[in-house]
Design a protein around this motif. Structure first.
Motif, short mmCIF file in Angstrom:
data_model
loop_
_atom_site.label_atom_id
_atom_site.label_comp_id
_atom_site.label_asym_id
_atom_site.label_seq_id
_atom_site.Cartn_x
_atom_site.Cartn_y
_atom_site.Cartn_z
N SER A 60 0.81 -1.21 0.00
CA SER A 60 0.00 0.00 0.00
C SER A 60 0.84 1.26 0.00
CB SER A 60 -0.92 0.01 1.23
OG SER A 60 -0.14 0.01 2.41
N GLY A 61 2.14 1.15 0.32
CA GLY A 61 3.00 2.31 0.32
C GLY A 61 2.73 3.28 1.46
N LEU A 62 2.10 2.82 2.54
CA LEU A 62 1.80 3.69 3.65
C LEU A 62 3.04 3.86 4.52
CD1 LEU A 62 -1.75 2.44 4.69
CD2 LEU A 62 -1.13 4.29 3.17
N VAL A 63 3.75 4.96 4.33
CA VAL A 63 5.01 5.19 5.02
C VAL A 63 5.10 6.65 5.42
CG1 VAL A 63 6.25 3.35 3.79
CG2 VAL A 63 6.15 5.65 2.82
N TYR A 64 6.18 7.01 6.15
CA TYR A 64 6.44 8.41 6.40
C TYR A 64 7.87 8.72 6.01
CZ TYR A 64 8.80 6.93 10.72
OH TYR A 64 9.64 6.33 11.63
N GLU A 65 8.11 9.96 5.64
CA GLU A 65 9.45 10.39 5.32
C GLU A 65 10.23 10.63 6.61
OE1 GLU A 65 10.54 10.39 2.38
OE2 GLU A 65 8.85 10.59 1.01
N GLU A 66 11.55 10.50 6.54
CA GLU A 66 12.39 10.63 7.72
C GLU A 66 12.19 11.96 8.46
OE1 GLU A 66 14.69 9.63 10.73
OE2 GLU A 66 14.24 8.26 9.08
N PRO A 67 12.05 13.12 7.75
CA PRO A 67 11.86 14.38 8.49
C PRO A 67 10.61 14.42 9.36
CG PRO A 67 12.52 14.82 6.22
CD PRO A 67 12.21 13.35 6.30
N ALA A 68 9.66 13.52 9.10
CA ALA A 68 8.42 13.52 9.88
C ALA A 68 8.57 12.79 11.21
CB ALA A 68 7.29 12.89 9.08
N ALA A 69 9.63 11.99 11.38
CA ALA A 69 9.75 11.14 12.56
C ALA A 69 9.70 11.90 13.88
CB ALA A 69 11.04 10.31 12.47
N PRO A 70 10.47 13.00 14.06
CA PRO A 70 10.39 13.72 15.35
C PRO A 70 8.99 14.23 15.66
CG PRO A 70 12.33 14.42 14.11
CD PRO A 70 11.49 13.61 13.17
N GLY A 71 8.32 14.75 14.65
CA GLY A 71 6.97 15.25 14.86
C GLY A 71 5.99 14.15 15.23
N ILE A 72 6.13 13.00 14.57
CA ILE A 72 5.26 11.86 14.89
C ILE A 72 5.47 11.43 16.33
CG2 ILE A 72 4.86 9.42 14.42
CD1 ILE A 72 5.34 10.03 11.47
N ARG A 73 6.73 11.36 16.75
CA ARG A 73 7.01 10.97 18.13
C ARG A 73 6.42 11.98 19.12
NH1 ARG A 73 12.11 9.60 15.77
NH2 ARG A 73 12.40 7.33 15.72
N ALA A 74 6.52 13.26 18.78
CA ALA A 74 5.98 14.29 19.66
C ALA A 74 4.47 14.16 19.79
CB ALA A 74 6.35 15.68 19.14
N ILE A 75 3.79 13.86 18.68
CA ILE A 75 2.33 13.71 18.69
C ILE A 75 1.94 12.48 19.51
CG2 ILE A 75 0.30 13.24 17.26
CD1 ILE A 75 1.66 14.92 15.05
N ILE A 76 2.67 11.38 19.32
CA ILE A 76 2.37 10.17 20.09
C ILE A 76 2.61 10.41 21.58
CG2 ILE A 76 3.15 7.81 20.54
CD1 ILE A 76 3.68 7.55 17.54
N SER A 77 3.65 11.16 21.91
CA SER A 77 3.94 11.45 23.31
C SER A 77 2.80 12.25 23.94
CB SER A 77 5.25 12.22 23.42
OG SER A 77 5.53 12.56 24.77
N ALA A 78 2.25 13.21 23.17
CA ALA A 78 1.15 14.03 23.69
C ALA A 78 -0.18 13.30 23.65
CB ALA A 78 1.06 15.33 22.88
N ASP A 79 -0.33 12.38 22.70
CA ASP A 79 -1.59 11.66 22.55
C ASP A 79 -1.29 10.18 22.28
OD1 ASP A 79 -4.09 10.68 22.02
OD2 ASP A 79 -4.40 11.80 20.16
N PRO A 80 -1.16 9.37 23.34
CA PRO A 80 -0.82 7.95 23.17
C PRO A 80 -1.83 7.18 22.32
CG PRO A 80 -0.57 8.62 25.46
CD PRO A 80 -1.27 9.75 24.76
#
Length: 216
Positions: A60-80
């Motif tokens: 399906s090609g559902l992936v994220y680009e490397e620059p998005a990783a810090p932001g994704i982690r921040a969002i998960i940290s704020a909203d588990p």
């Protein structure tokens, strides 16, 4: 989900549909972090693989680009409860629903999916189309690729940029049904970046489309 027939239920359908697919978890799966789109490390490169588990649905090609990783982690940290894979599935569903609502001139559906200046631009374009007596017979042929290009958390507001590579057949007709532009036999490639926004902890579970742009 049963088919929604009555126009009065369209808004409710859209809200429930997005709630079920955009950022909601089932409650028993582990939090997935999808492998970056450009990661090609060898199997023995344990450090990055351990940090970012290789759970990538290749087909399906559902992936994220490397620059998005810090932001994704921040969002998960704020909203588990935030789930990357489910968000991307929902983003694809939202992409289709927004396009179809815009093509059909469905302002009510758009108000549940789109916010900010983008909603105003969509409504203005619909009004201009109605004034000209034109109607669209567009069709989303395929979504070839969906990828998170960037993500960020500012205070309690999360934003995620999603790129959609798709093929669209576009036809415009006048009030008499005469072809004005386009063809249904040749699909046109479309490369878009859409920004979705949601307040962490908001009672509204939906992510709104707040910005659109053409991909580079």
């Amino acid at each position: 989900m049963p088919e929604i027939i009555l126009l009065a239920l369209v808004a409710l359908f859209v809200g429930l549909r997005l709630y079920s697919v955009l950022g909601r978890r089932t409650g028993h799966e582990q939090q997935p972090i999808l492998k970056p789109a450009e990661t090609t490390a060898a199997p023995d490169a344990a450090a990055p693989v351990a940090e970012l588990p290789a759970e990538r649905p290749e087909a399906s090609g559902l992936v994220y680009e490397e620059p998005a990783a810090p932001g994704i982690r921040a969002i998960i940290s704020a909203d588990p409860n935030f789930d990357v894979a489910r968000f991307l599935e929902g983003a694809q569903a939202a992409y289709k629903m927004v396009l179809e609502a815009f093509w059909n001139g469905d302002r009510e559906a758009l108000r549940y999916l789109v916010g900010g200046s983008v909603l105003g631009a969509f409504e203005e374009a619909i009004a201009e189309r109605e004034t000209a007596g034109h109607r669209l017979e567009n069709r989303l042929v395929a979504i070839e690729r969906t990828v998170i290009e960037d993500a960020r958390l500012s205070g309690r507001t999360a934003e995620i940029d999603v790129r959609f590579d798709s093929d669209i057949a576009a036809v415009t007709r006048d009030g008499e049904g005469t072809l004005v532009a386009g063809t249904m036999t040749d699909a046109v490639p479309s490369r878009d970046v859409w920004t979705f926004r949601r307040g962490i902890g908001s009672a509204d579970p939906n992510w709104l489309l707040v910005e659109t742009d053409q991909a580079d």
